[in-house]
Scaffold this active site. Sequence first.
Site, mmCIF file in Angstrom:
data_model
loop_
_atom_site.group_PDB
_atom_site.id
_atom_site.type_symbol
_atom_site.label_atom_id
_atom_site.label_comp_id
_atom_site.label_asym_id
_atom_site.label_seq_id
_atom_site.Cartn_x
_atom_site.Cartn_y
_atom_site.Cartn_z
ATOM 1 N N ASP A 284 0.865 -1.173 0.000
ATOM 2 C CA ASP A 284 0.000 0.000 0.000
ATOM 3 C C ASP A 284 0.913 1.238 0.000
ATOM 4 O OD1 ASP A 284 -2.162 1.651 -0.107
ATOM 5 O OD2 ASP A 284 -3.216 0.781 1.576
HETATM 6 C C1 BGC Z 1 -4.870 3.397 -0.192
HETATM 7 C C2 BGC Z 1 -5.011 2.392 -1.319
HETATM 8 C C3 BGC Z 1 -4.853 3.085 -2.639
HETATM 9 C C4 BGC Z 1 -3.485 3.747 -2.664
HETATM 10 C C5 BGC Z 1 -3.148 4.422 -3.967
HETATM 11 C C6 BGC Z 1 -3.594 4.204 -0.330
HETATM 12 O O1 BGC Z 1 -3.548 5.262 0.565
HETATM 13 O O2 BGC Z 1 -4.901 2.726 1.045
HETATM 14 O O3 BGC Z 1 -6.246 1.720 -1.210
HETATM 15 O O4 BGC Z 1 -5.025 2.191 -3.689
HETATM 16 O O5 BGC Z 1 -3.434 4.713 -1.635
HETATM 17 O O6 BGC Z 1 -3.830 5.595 -4.154
#
Ligand code: BGC
Length: 756
Positions: A284
Amino acid sequence: MIIFGSFGCKPQIETKNTLLQKEIAQKVDSVLGLMHLEEKIGQMVQYSAGWDLTGPPSSESAQNKIDQIKKGLVGSVLNVVSVKEVREAQKLVMENSRLKIPMIFAFDVIHGLKTMFPIPLGESASWDLELIEKTASIAAKEAAAAGLNWTFAPMIDVSRDARWGRIMEGAGEDPYLNSVIGVARIQGFQGDDLSHENTIAACAKHLAGYGFAEAGREYSTVNVGEFELHNTILPPFKAAAKAGVATFMNSFNDIDGIPATGHKELQRTILKEGWNWNGFIVSDWGSIGEMVGHGFAKDKKHAAEIALNAGSDMDMQSYSYERNLKTLLQENKVSLAHIDAAVKRILTVKFQLGLFDDPYKYCDEEREKNNIYTKEHLAIARDAARKSIVLLKNEHAILPVSKNVKSIAVIGPFADNKDSPLANWRAKATYNSAVSLLEGVQAKVGKNTKVYYEKGVELTIPTVKPGENQFMFPLQMNTKDRSGISKAVAIAKKAEIVFLAIGEDAYQTGEGRSQTKIGFAGLQSELLEAVYKVNKNIVLVLSNGRPMDISRANTILPGILVTWQLGSASGNGIADVLFGDYNPSGKLPVSFPRNVGQEPLYYNQKNTGRPSNDVHVTYAGYTDSKKAALYPFGFGLSYTHFSYNHLKVDRETMSSEDKITLSVVVKNIGNVAGEEVVQLYIRDLVASVIRPVKELKGFQKLLIKAGHSKTVSFVIDKELLQFYTINKKWEVETGEFHLFVGGSSATKLKQKITVE
Ligand code: BGC
C-alpha cells in the site's frame, strides 16, 4: 488443476491458457536473463506522478523521477491519467532505457473513471452480480481508454464498524457477499483476456484485516485470532486468487503485532504457496516505509528487508526498495531468488496485458474520445443507482408518490447537490456533474405538480475552493448558520409531501475519514425537527457512505430510503424509485445500528454462553439499548410483499460428501411486480471452533410478477458447510446444522439437517 492468472480459471479454456502461460513464462525468463540487478530492482519500484497524490506528499523532485524512469529503473507509476500523459511517460522509458521494458500505469478506479457508479458499498446493496460485473467492465473500458492498465480495486475487506471511513469501498460485513461481489468486479475489470484493449488488471486489496481496525480507527491495529482470520477475513481473498486476479495489495494495519506488509505467513505461505497464486503483490502507499512508524523496522533499509522476505513484490512510493535492495543483497539479507521471483511476477502481468507487444496499446485518442462518459454508460449508471437503493420504511405506503401529486417540497443540503453523489474516490469525475435529486424529481413530475426547493442548512463550510480536490483535507461542519431553516419550514407547510435529503457529505467517508459519530452532522437534526413540526408527510432520502444512526428519524418519519452516494445518475435513479418507475429491490450489505455504541455491529456474531434475555441483566447485551440492529443485514422493503412457504429438503441427513437440495416457494402477494433477494443462511450448531449464529451462504435475486410464485432451490454441499476447523484445515464437521431462508438475516424460517 485450476490455472490461476489473468485469464480467469474457466476450465474450458484451460488448455489454451496453459499454452499461453508457458509461452509467457519463457518470454519472462528471457527478459530476466538480460537484466542487470539495478534494472530488476527498478521493476519493483512504483512512483506516484501527476497531481493526484493520495498519501503524504513525497519529497522527491519530479526531475529525479524522470531521470530514474529514463534509466529503466521504475516498473510502474500511479496517478498518471490520460492518453497524452501516459504516452509521454511511457516514451521516457521506451526511448531512453537500455531494455525498454514498458511501465504499467495504475490508478484508483474504484467506482468508475468519469461515469461514476454508486459507491461500492451502495452498489453491493443491489446484490446483482451481473450489474456489478457490468459497471466494473465499463469502469475498465473508460480507464483503458484513458491510457490506464491497472486499477487498485476491488477492495474486499470485510468491514464491520460503521465508524471506519473506508467501509464505503467494500461490500460490507459478510465474507460470502464480499467474495462473490469481489469476483464479479474482478471479472468486470479483467474480462476473459487481460490483453484485450478494454480490460485492465485488477487488484484485490487490502491483504489483510484492514476492515477490522480497532474501534474503526483509520490505519489502526487489528487483533484477530487465527480462526477469525481464516474464516472471516481471508475467504474473499481466496476467492479473488481463484478467480485469477492479476495483483494483490497488502495493507497498512498490523495483525496481532505484525504489519500486514511484513507478514510472511499472509503473503508467502497463504497467498503465494497455499493458494498457488502467481500474480504480484504491491505494497500500500508507503506501507513498506511505514513499518518504521509501526516500530517493526529500525529504518527503511530494514523495512525493505522485511517486506521482500515477507513476499511484497512492488514498493509503492516509499523508496525503500530502490535505495536499499542492492546493499541488502550484498549483505546477504535478501536473496537474488526472491528478487528474481518478484520481477518475474511483475513482468508476467506486463506480458499478459500485452504491453510488450505494444507499450502504447492503451494510448488511443479515438478510444479516449469515444469510450468515456457515453450515453450508454450513463444509462447503466442510472440503472445501477436505482438498483442500489434500499427502502427501509414505508408506513401507510407513503411511497411511491403519484406523478400528479399537487406539490412537493425538496429540502436539505443534498436536495440540489450535484457534487456529493459523485462520492469519495471519484477518479476523474467532473466536479458538480451528478444529476441532483431536485433535477431528478423535476424531470419526473407532470406540469401540474409544484416542486418547491430549499436547502435549509449548509452541511459544511468550504475548506477548499469549488472543484478543488478535497481528498486530503478535513471538512468543517456548519454549526451556526441557521438562516435557511425558516425558508425550508415555509415550503414544507405548503407541500403535500416532503423529500428530506440529509445525511453525509461525500468526504465523510473514504480513506482517512473515520468518525466517532455516525448521526446527522451539523444542523441537519434541527432542520429535520423544524420541518417535521409543520409537515409529518416526510420521506427521508438519506445520503450516506456508511450505516448511520437514524434512530430518531426512524421513530418519527413514515418513509426512509437509503440512497448512499449513487454517482453520475443519482437524482434520476432516486426519482425512479420515489415515483414507482422502479420498484426498490436493494438489501442492506451492512447492519444499521440503533446508536454508535453498538459498533462494531454485524449479524454474523457468535452466540456467547449467555445469549440475550429480556428479563435479567446478566446476559450478553446492553442495559440502555437493544442488542439487535435497527435494520439488519440483508433487509430491504419493496412496493410489494413476498411470502415464503413450503420450505423443504430432499432429505434430512447427509455425509460430508453428499448433497441436499433445499427448496422454498416465494410468492409475490402484493399488487405489483417486484424483485426479491432470497437469502440462504446456515448455522453449524456445535463445532470445534464456535460458529456464527448465522452465515450467508447463497442468494438468488428474482423478479416475480404480482400474484405469482417461484420455487427457489439451493444445493447444500461440502463447499457450503465447511470452515477452518481446530485441525487448521477447511473441513465439514458432523452434527446438526440449521438452514435459514428468507428476505433478510433476521429470518426465522428454518430447516434442520444432520451431517453424519
Ligand atoms: C490506499 C489504497 C490506494 C493507494 C493508492 C492508499 O492510501 O490505502 O487503497 O489504492 O493509496 O492511491
